[in-house]
Design an enzyme around this catalytic site. Structure first.
Site, PDB file in Angstrom:
ATOM      1  N   SER A 268      61.296  20.518   0.005  1.00  0.00           N
ATOM      2  CA  SER A 268      62.354  20.684  -0.990  1.00  0.00           C
ATOM      3  C   SER A 268      63.715  20.683  -0.291  1.00  0.00           C
ATOM      4  CB  SER A 268      62.113  21.959  -1.800  1.00  0.00           C
ATOM      5  OG  SER A 268      62.857  21.949  -2.987  1.00  0.00           O
TER       6      SER A 268
ATOM      7  N   ASP B 248      56.630  14.860  -9.710  1.00  0.00           N
ATOM      8  CA  ASP B 248      57.639  15.849  -9.330  1.00  0.00           C
ATOM      9  C   ASP B 248      59.030  15.353  -9.734  1.00  0.00           C
ATOM     10  OD1 ASP B 248      59.215  17.788  -8.132  1.00  0.00           O
ATOM     11  OD2 ASP B 248      58.950  16.985  -6.103  1.00  0.00           O
TER      12      ASP B 248
ATOM     13  N   HIS C 159      55.405  18.910  -6.573  1.00  0.00           N
ATOM     14  CA  HIS C 159      56.392  19.308  -5.575  1.00  0.00           C
ATOM     15  C   HIS C 159      55.744  19.940  -4.349  1.00  0.00           C
ATOM     16  CE1 HIS C 159      60.616  19.971  -4.704  1.00  0.00           C
ATOM     17  NE2 HIS C 159      60.415  21.248  -4.471  1.00  0.00           N
TER      18      HIS C 159
END
Length: 497
Positions: A175, A433, A458
Site C-alpha cells: 500500500s 483492489d 489489496h
C-alpha cells in the site's frame, strides 16, 4: 448470534489502509489486532527490537532536533556474513515484530538466508517526536523525510552488522509502504538493489473517484461472488436513504440505522453516508484477506440469498440490517455519525499511535486520495464530494484547498507517478483492489515487472500461503520469488567483478 458467513475465516498479516473514513480506519486497527493475536499462535521465533536516533529534519543543518525511531531485526535465517538483507517498510501505522517474523517476504528470507529488518514510519506508532502531532510539528512528516530515515537506517544496519557490498538489499512494502519501497529504490539505487511494491499507489490523485468505480465493478464481479443484481441493489439502497433524508425525515434514518444522534445537519448526513459506504469499500478492498464480510457474503446478504437478509425486503431494509451487523462486529451500541466527533478525532494530538490524524495530514500535503462519489459510476451517495473531504485540510491544518493540486502535482513530478523510470522494481496488484488504479500494471521500457493477480485484493500477495488461496495468488507468489532470486543472482555476479 451472528450468521456463520460473517465469521473471520482468515487473518490479514500485513495491512495498510490508505483511507480517510472513520469506519475504514477502525477496520484497519481491528485487523491489526487480530493479525497479531493470531500470529502469536504460529510464530515461535522472536524478533530483536531497537531504536535509532533520527534527524527530525534531514534537510536543515540548523535543526538539530532528533526523534527515536523503532525497528525490528530477525537474524534467524541470516547466512552470515554475505547473506542478503530484506528490508520491510512500515506505512501509516504502528510497526509490529511480526513484520520480520511472518509473511511472504519472510518465507523468501528463509530460502535465501537473508537478514530481516523493519523500520517504523516517522510520526506513527511509537516513533513520534514529542508534540509531533501538533500542527506546527507535522511539517516534518512526509514521504521524502521517511525515505531519508530509511537511508540512515541502512547505514546503521550496515555498520552494526559489519556488512559489505556483497550484502544485497531488497525492500518490501504494501500500500503506501509499497509506494515507499518503489520510491526508495528510485531515489537510493546505490543502497537498494531491488524492490517489491505491493498494491502501491505511486500516482497521487486529488479526486480519486476511480476508487469507487472499481468498488462497483468488483461488486458485480462473478469470480468473487458479485453480481450485477448486487450492484444495482446497493445503488437502490443508497438512493433510498438519500430520498428519506431529502424528505426531511432525519429522525427515521437515525432510528433505523441506530445512530448515536439523529443526522440532522448536512455534515452529519455526509458522515452517515460515508460510514455506510465504508462497509462496502472495506469488504472489497480486503476481500478474502481477513474481512468478516467478503464480497460473496455481502452480495448474498444484500440480494436476500442469505437467511440473515430476510426474504422480500427492500434494499433500504437490507442496508439497515447490514449496519446492524457492522455494529455487532465492532461491538458498538450505536453508529457514530457526528461530524463534530470526526473533527474532534482528527484534532486530537493525544492519540498519535492510531495514525488517523497524521495520515489525513499527508493526504492534504502529498497525496489526496479522496474517495469521492460524484462520478455516475459510483454505487454510493453523491453526497460524498471532493469539497466535503478537502475542506478539512484548512480546518485542521491551515492548508488551503487551493494548495492541494500543487502539492499533489509536486509528488507526481518528484517520484514520476505511474510512469517511473526505476529499474528492478516489481509492482504487484490484485485486479479487484481499487488501489490498482494508482499503481503500475503494465510492463514497459521503464518498468521491469508488473504482476496483476486475477480475483485478488489489496496486498494479498504479502500474506504467507494459506489453504484456500486462489491459484492465481499461488502463481503470483512464485513469480515474485522468481524475480527476487534473479535479482540476488545478478547482484552476486556483479559483486564478483
Amino acid at each position: 448470534m451472528m450468521p456463520s458467513v460473517f465469521h473471520f475465516v482468515s487473518i490479514i498479516l500485513f495491512i495498510d489502509l490508505v483511507s480517510s473514513g472513520r469506519v475504514l480506519w477502525k477496520a484497519k486497527e481491528r485487523a491489526r489486532a487480530i493479525r497479531q493475536q493470531t500470529a502469536k499462535q504460529h510464530v515461535l521465533a522472536h524478533a530483536v527490537r531497537g531504536r535509532i536516533e533520527q534527524q527530525l529534519d534531514h534537510f536543515s543543518a540548523r535543526n538539530t532536533e532528533t526523534f527515536s525511531q523503532r525497528f525490528f531485526v530477525n537474524e534467524a535465517f541470516w547466512d552470515r556474513p554475505d547473506g542478503p538483507v530484506f528490508l520491510y517498510i512500515e506505512g501509516e501505522g504502528p510497526l509490529s515484530e511480526y513484520s520480520v517474523l511472518a509473511g511472504h517476504h519472510v518465507v523468501m528470507a528463509e530460502a535465501h538466508g537473508a537478514l530481516l529488518v523493519a523500520l517504523e514510519h516517522r510520526f506513527y506508532g511509537s516513533s513520534i517526536h514529542p508534540g509531533g502531532t501538533e500542527t506546527q510539528n507535522l511539517q516534518h512528516l512526509s514521504s521524502v523525510q521517511a525515505l531519508s530515515d530509511l537511508a540512515v537506517f541502512h547505514q546503521y544496519v550496515h555498520q552494526k552488522y559489519d556488512l559489505s557490498r556483497r550484502n544485497t538489499w531488497i525492500s518490501f512494502g504494501g500500500s503506501y509502504a509499497g509506494a515507499l519501497s518503489a520510491w526508495l529504490r528510485g531515489k537510493f539505487p546505490h543502497l537498494i538493489y531491488g524492490a517489491v511494491a505491493s498494491s502501491a499507489p505511486v500516482r497521487a490523485e486529488l479526486d480519486f473517484s476511480a476508487y469507487n468505480k472499481v468498488v462497483g465493478r468488483s461488486l458485480m464481479d462473478e469470480r468473487v461472488g458479485g453480481s450485477e443484481r448486487c450492484l444495482n441493489i446497493v445503488r437502490e439502497a443508497f438512493r433510498a436513504v438519500e430520498a428519506v433524508l431529502r424528505g426531511g425525515n432525519t429522525t427515521k434514518v437515525g432510528v433505523d440505522f441506530v445512530c448515536c444522534d439523529p443526522p440532522t445537519s448536512p455534515e452529519d448526513q455526509v458522515e452517515l453516508m460515508q460510514s455506510l459506504a465504508d462497509m462496502f469499500m472495506g469488504s472489497v478492498q480486503y476481500n478474502e484477506e481477513g474481512v468478516a464480510l467478503t464480497i460473496a457474503h455481502l452480495c448474498s446478504f444484500m440480494t436476500n440469498q442469505d437467511s440473515a437478509g430476510g426474504q422480500g425486503e427492500e434494499p433500504y431494509s437490507r442496508l439497515v440490517k447490514l449496519a446492524e451487523l457492522y455494529r455487532t462486529l465492532e461491538r458498538e451500541v450505536c453508529l457514530d455519525v457526528s461530524h463534530k466527533h470526526t473533527i474532534h478525532s482528527l484534532n486530537s494530538t493525544s492519540d498519535g499511535i492510531s495514525g488517523y490524524r497524521q495520515w489525513f495530514y499527508q493526504t492534504c500535503t502529498e497525496f489526496g486520495f479522496y474517495q469521492t462519489c460524484e462520478d455516475t459510476s459510483c454505487p454510493f451517495s453523491c453526497m460524498l464530494t471532493l469539497q466535503t473531504q478537502t475542506q478539512l485540510c484548512p480546518l485542521l491544518f491551515g492548508i488551503s484547498q487551493d494548495a492541494l493540486p500543487t502539492n499533489i502535482a509536486f509528488t507526481n513530478q518528484y517520484y514520476g507517478g505511474d510512469e517511473p523510470h526505476s529499474q528492478r522494481v516489481l509492482y504487484v496488484n490484485g485486479d479487484i483492489d481499487p488501489w490498482i488504479q494508482l499503481s503500475v500494471v503494465q510492463n514497459g521500457s521503464s518498468v521491469d515487472g508488473a504482476i496483476v493477480i486475477p480475483g485478488t485484493a489489496h496486498c494479498a500477495d504479502m500474506n504467507p500461503t494459506r489453504p484456500g488461496d486462489r491459484l492465481a495468488l499461488h502463481q503470483a507468489r512464485k513469480e515474485i520469488e522468481r524475480h527476487v532470486a534473479i535479482w540476488l543472482k545478478s547482484a552476486a555476479w556483479e559483486n564478483m567483478v
